[in-house]
Structure formats: C-alpha cells, structure tokens
Design a protein around this motif. Structure first.
Motif, PDB file in Angstrom:
ATOM      1  N   ALA A 101      36.707  35.232  46.354  1.00 30.07           N
ATOM      2  CA  ALA A 101      36.590  33.933  47.022  1.00 30.07           C
ATOM      3  C   ALA A 101      37.919  33.353  47.468  1.00 30.07           C
ATOM      4  CB  ALA A 101      35.860  32.944  46.119  1.00 30.07           C
ATOM      5  N   ASN A 102      39.037  33.764  46.839  1.00 32.97           N
ATOM      6  CA  ASN A 102      40.343  33.273  47.314  1.00 32.97           C
ATOM      7  C   ASN A 102      41.170  34.393  47.945  1.00 32.97           C
ATOM      8  OD1 ASN A 102      41.382  34.756  45.186  1.00 32.97           O
ATOM      9  ND2 ASN A 102      42.066  32.983  43.993  1.00 32.97           N
ATOM     10  N   SER A 103      40.472  35.468  48.305  1.00 32.43           N
ATOM     11  CA  SER A 103      41.059  36.579  49.079  1.00 32.43           C
ATOM     12  C   SER A 103      42.152  37.339  48.344  1.00 32.43           C
ATOM     13  CB  SER A 103      41.604  36.051  50.423  1.00 32.43           C
ATOM     14  OG  SER A 103      40.573  35.430  51.170  1.00 32.43           O
ATOM     15  N   THR A 104      42.122  37.360  47.008  1.00 36.36           N
ATOM     16  CA  THR A 104      43.104  38.136  46.250  1.00 36.36           C
ATOM     17  C   THR A 104      42.529  39.458  45.740  1.00 36.36           C
ATOM     18  OG1 THR A 104      42.551  36.959  44.197  1.00 36.36           O
ATOM     19  CG2 THR A 104      44.362  36.071  45.523  1.00 36.36           C
ATOM     20  N   PHE A 105      41.291  39.745  46.098  1.00 36.67           N
ATOM     21  CA  PHE A 105      40.656  40.993  45.686  1.00 36.67           C
ATOM     22  C   PHE A 105      41.164  42.131  46.569  1.00 36.67           C
ATOM     23  CE2 PHE A 105      37.359  44.234  45.725  1.00 36.67           C
ATOM     24  CZ  PHE A 105      36.949  44.300  44.402  1.00 36.67           C
ATOM     25  N   ASP A 106      41.624  43.217  45.961  1.00 34.27           N
ATOM     26  CA  ASP A 106      42.178  44.360  46.686  1.00 34.27           C
ATOM     27  C   ASP A 106      41.080  45.399  46.897  1.00 34.27           C
ATOM     28  OD1 ASP A 106      43.531  46.587  47.627  1.00 34.27           O
ATOM     29  OD2 ASP A 106      45.241  46.340  46.273  1.00 34.27           O
ATOM     30  N   LEU A 107      40.429  45.352  48.057  1.00 29.60           N
ATOM     31  CA  LEU A 107      39.310  46.253  48.327  1.00 29.60           C
ATOM     32  C   LEU A 107      39.765  47.704  48.404  1.00 29.60           C
ATOM     33  CD1 LEU A 107      36.329  46.688  48.930  1.00 29.60           C
ATOM     34  CD2 LEU A 107      36.832  46.271  51.360  1.00 29.60           C
ATOM     35  N   GLU A 108      40.949  47.938  48.967  1.00 34.51           N
ATOM     36  CA  GLU A 108      41.433  49.318  49.079  1.00 34.51           C
ATOM     37  C   GLU A 108      41.603  49.940  47.691  1.00 34.51           C
ATOM     38  OE1 GLU A 108      42.555  46.797  50.918  1.00 34.51           O
ATOM     39  OE2 GLU A 108      41.588  47.541  52.765  1.00 34.51           O
ATOM     40  N   ALA A 109      42.154  49.171  46.751  1.00 33.85           N
ATOM     41  CA  ALA A 109      42.298  49.677  45.384  1.00 33.85           C
ATOM     42  C   ALA A 109      40.935  49.897  44.741  1.00 33.85           C
ATOM     43  CB  ALA A 109      43.121  48.695  44.547  1.00 33.85           C
ATOM     44  N   ALA A 110      39.991  49.038  45.072  1.00 34.40           N
ATOM     45  CA  ALA A 110      38.641  49.208  44.535  1.00 34.40           C
ATOM     46  C   ALA A 110      38.007  50.478  45.063  1.00 34.40           C
ATOM     47  CB  ALA A 110      37.786  47.995  44.897  1.00 34.40           C
ATOM     48  N   ILE A 111      38.181  50.743  46.333  1.00 28.46           N
ATOM     49  CA  ILE A 111      37.605  51.952  46.933  1.00 28.46           C
ATOM     50  C   ILE A 111      38.166  53.204  46.263  1.00 28.46           C
ATOM     51  CG2 ILE A 111      37.549  53.337  49.053  1.00 28.46           C
ATOM     52  CD1 ILE A 111      37.345  50.678  50.601  1.00 28.46           C
ATOM     53  N   MET A 112      39.435  53.163  45.870  1.00 29.10           N
ATOM     54  CA  MET A 112      40.051  54.315  45.200  1.00 29.10           C
ATOM     55  C   MET A 112      39.363  54.641  43.872  1.00 29.10           C
ATOM     56  SD  MET A 112      42.467  55.538  47.091  1.00 29.10           S
ATOM     57  CE  MET A 112      43.501  56.456  45.947  1.00 29.10           C
ATOM     58  N   LEU A 113      38.742  53.642  43.234  1.00 26.14           N
ATOM     59  CA  LEU A 113      38.025  53.867  41.976  1.00 26.14           C
ATOM     60  C   LEU A 113      36.641  54.458  42.193  1.00 26.14           C
ATOM     61  CD1 LEU A 113      38.892  50.620  39.972  1.00 26.14           C
ATOM     62  CD2 LEU A 113      39.778  52.924  39.576  1.00 26.14           C
ATOM     63  N   ALA A 114      36.194  54.501  43.457  1.00 22.60           N
ATOM     64  CA  ALA A 114      34.892  55.067  43.823  1.00 22.60           C
ATOM     65  C   ALA A 114      33.728  54.475  43.029  1.00 22.60           C
ATOM     66  CB  ALA A 114      34.912  56.583  43.663  1.00 22.60           C
ATOM     67  N   PRO A 115      33.616  53.148  42.965  1.00 18.20           N
ATOM     68  CA  PRO A 115      32.455  52.574  42.276  1.00 18.20           C
ATOM     69  C   PRO A 115      31.191  52.763  43.101  1.00 18.20           C
ATOM     70  CG  PRO A 115      33.683  50.838  43.366  1.00 18.20           C
ATOM     71  CD  PRO A 115      34.493  52.102  43.547  1.00 18.20           C
ATOM     72  N   ASP A 116      30.050  52.797  42.424  1.00 20.91           N
ATOM     73  CA  ASP A 116      28.767  52.801  43.127  1.00 20.91           C
ATOM     74  C   ASP A 116      28.423  51.397  43.599  1.00 20.91           C
ATOM     75  OD1 ASP A 116      28.250  55.548  42.362  1.00 20.91           O
ATOM     76  OD2 ASP A 116      27.794  54.763  40.372  1.00 20.91           O
ATOM     77  N   VAL A 117      28.848  50.399  42.795  1.00 18.36           N
ATOM     78  CA  VAL A 117      28.447  49.022  43.064  1.00 18.36           C
ATOM     79  C   VAL A 117      29.520  48.060  42.573  1.00 18.36           C
ATOM     80  CG1 VAL A 117      27.162  48.916  40.886  1.00 18.36           C
ATOM     81  CG2 VAL A 117      26.605  47.297  42.694  1.00 18.36           C
ATOM     82  N   ILE A 118      29.675  46.957  43.290  1.00 18.75           N
ATOM     83  CA  ILE A 118      30.519  45.835  42.865  1.00 18.75           C
ATOM     84  C   ILE A 118      29.595  44.653  42.639  1.00 18.75           C
ATOM     85  CG2 ILE A 118      32.411  44.282  43.474  1.00 18.75           C
ATOM     86  CD1 ILE A 118      33.478  46.456  45.348  1.00 18.75           C
TER      87      ILE A 118
END
Length: 378
Positions: A101-118
């Motif tokens: 919500a405050n735009s500090t979430f790093d989506l690229e780093a999340a993608i590297m973890l290969a989650p099925d769901v957030i």
C-alpha cells in the motif's frame, strides 16, 4: 487417455509433495476468481500479522509452505514475533518485504522466490492494481489473493479464514476456528439479546494514542473494527456518530461534549517505530504496572481530566492487534465485562484466550493484553 494422463500427473505430484495438488478456483474477499493449485506449495504472506490466523490453521506446520513475509511483525507486534521466533527459529531468516500500500514491496524480489500465491490485505488492492503489480504477478505465474480481518471484519473474517484454509490445505481446521469464534462471540451477544432495554454506556475508543509525535487526540473507529466490537459488547461507540468509515478522527471539543462513560486506548509494543514512546504497551507478556502508568499519563492531556470516564476511573487499554485477527472475540468479552460487569461477572476473557492458544495456536499463552487504571473496573 487425457484423463489418465491428468490422474497420472496428480499421483506424481502427490508423491513429491505428500498430498494431492489440484487446480482450483479460489474466490477472494473482493470477489475475484483466482486459479491456484491447492494446497499451495509456496506462499508469500503479504502482511506478517496474518500469521496470527495462519498459525491457528497450521499449528506446528506453520512454516511448511511460507517462503517470505512482510516486515510488519517486527515493528507492529514484536512481542508476538518473539513468541513465534522462539518456537520457529527459521522465521528469523525468512525473506522480508515492504508494504504494497505504500509502494515499498519489492515485486522483483518476490518473483525470485517463485511463490504460487501472495496473500494481501484488502487495503493493498488499490495500489496493487494501479501500480500494475497484479498484472505483473499474473504474468510471472503468481496468484494474488486478498483477505480482510480489519476493514469490515463482520463481513469478511469468516471468508478470509476459509480462503487461507484453502491455500494452506487446512479447510477442516478453518471450519473449526470459525465455529469456535462464533461460539465465543455468542457468549456475549446472546446474553445481551435476552436483556430488554439494555442501557449502553457511551464509549470512546482511541486508536493508538501516544504513538504519534504530537501526542494529539483523537483518532478512533467508525462502525467497523474496534467500533463494531464496542457495539457487540453492549456499548455505544460515540465516534461512530461522526465517523462513517473504518478509521477516522473526532476533535477534542466533540469528545468533551459527548463525555463518554468509558475510555479505551488501543496499545501495542511500538518501540521500534514510535518517536515518543507515550503509547500504552499491552500485549503478550506486557508489564501491567507500566501500562497503567502510560494510561495515567495519557489521561493528563488537555480536556481529559474533566471526562466522566476519567473521573470515575473507567479507563482501560486493549491490545491493538485484536483489530486484525479472527479472535477479536476475546476483546469483545473483555469489553462486555467493562460495560456490564454484573451481567458478565462469570465471563473470563483471559481463560478464553488461554483456551484458544491450547486448542489452536503453537505458542504458549502469556497475559498482558488488557490494562485498567482502576483495578475495580477491570
């Protein structure tokens, strides 16, 4: 032939992951239909305080499917974090993320973890859509599912428990938790319903006082969240006469005019982020004497000494994190005892919370979630 191949794939996956993994449609609390293999194998928890729910669903298997989480547990609820870190040491090295919500979430780093769901709280949806996060996650094969225990808990809590139950392969446990929650809320609401012409005391519940630089007044709740808990417990939430959304403010003059019969502060351990440390520290293992001292200081603010609630000693504090967990019924029970002590003399909220821990949670119970200036009103 196609069916045989499909069943063969399911059997192969079962051998690898220990339980059947089947593509299914999850409908999140916004009504979005999301395709996910269930139970999910890799989950990124978009708000770490969802752990309070996930732990009740998974017990000793809390970390079996979690690959990362938001960093809010450390700043918003460190007392609970400590309990879970002691029980699950691997939490300390779990990858951490910022807030969508405050735009500090790093989506690229999340993608590297290969989650099925957030799993995200509903407050993050607007930014997730407008920033393109939803679309980028989908393009990477990651589902986003929204839950809500905070904005409209009455409407969304049960569905949110079920959604997390689906994701973590704990559907039966989810239904058990839902049934327990209903039962515990009914211990208050059913008794109140049997009393004709119940007199509802005027209640002001202040959101996180002392956790701001100005030490001002008066953040509160409308007809939702803690405001709704006040009503469920047989009180009248005076801020709801002014605030029509989940959160908002009333001015000090309005508070003085309304002159509540009871005052409740929400508090937690915000030492990691507070600039003033004037907040009331209540929560797991909190020191009741220290909490009482902070409450006393808050009641010395301009205008407060003349309030009826302060003059009569009906001044209390409640753990702030009850506002985002599916066991807010503990707070409702304690409110009921404060509002109607004779009617609920036999109700023991602390015993209820202890029982919840023993039945559902993998960490032991410690008291400290409530405080009162006057012990006779506790």
């Amino acid at each position: 032939m196609m069916l045989a191949k499909f069943l063969g794939a399911v059997i192969a996956l079962s051998a690898v992951f220990g339980s059947p993994v089947l593509a299914a449609e999850v409908i999140d609390i916004t009504g979005r239909k999301v395709e996910i293999d269930l139970p999910a194998k890799r989950v990124l928890v978009g708000e770490a305080r969802q752990i309070h729910t996930i732990a009740a669903l998974t017990g000793d298997h809390l970390l079996d499917r979690i690959v990362g989480w938001r960093d809010d547990f450390f700043t918003k609820d460190p007392d609970s974090y400590q309990a879970y870190a002691e029980r699950f040491p691997a939490l300390a090295t779990l990858p951490r993320f910022g807030y969508v919500a405050n735009s500090t979430f790093d989506l690229e780093a999340a993608i590297m973890l290969a989650p099925d769901v957030i799993t995200l709280n509903i407050e993050s949806q607007k930014v997730a859509v407008e920033s393109g996060m939803e679309a980028k996650a989908a393009a990477a094969g990651i589902a986003i599912v929204y839950v809500d225990f905070r904005v409209d808990a009455a409407k969304n809590t049960e569905n949110s428990i079920r959604i997390l139950g689906q994701i973590f392969g704990a559907d039966g446990r989810a239904e058990d938790l839902i049934a327990y929650r209903r039962e515990q809320l009914a211990r208050v609401t059913d008794r109140l319903a049997k009393v004709a012409d119940i007199v509802r005391p005027k209640v002001f519940i202040e959101r996180a006082p002392g956790n701001d630089a100005e030490n001002g007044c008066c953040r509160s709740f409308g007809p939702y969240n803690f405001g709704e808990m006040v009503e469920q417990a047989g009180g009248h939430n005076i801020a709801a006469d002014v605030i029509k959304t989940t959160f908002g403010d009333i001015n000090l003059e309005q508070l003085i005019i309304e002159d509540p019969d009871l005052y409740i502060a929400t508090g937690s351990n915000w030492a990691a982020e507070s600039k003033t440390n004037r907040f009331v520290h209540v929560g797991r293992g909190a020191d009741p004497a220290a909490a009482k001292a902070k409450l006393k200081t808050l009641m010395e603010r301009t205008g407060f000494p003349e309030l009826t609630a302060v003059k009569t000693g009906h001044v209390h504090a409640v753990w702030h994190q009850f506002y985002g967990v599916p066991y807010e019924f503990v707070a409702v029970q304690q409110f009921a005892k404060w509002f109607h002590p004779d009617l609920f003399a036999d109700l023991d909220p602390e015993a209820t919370f202890r029982d919840l821990h023993e039945r559902f949670l993998p960490v032991p119970y410690k008291s400290g979630y409530f405080a009162s200036l006057n012990e006779e009103t506790n």
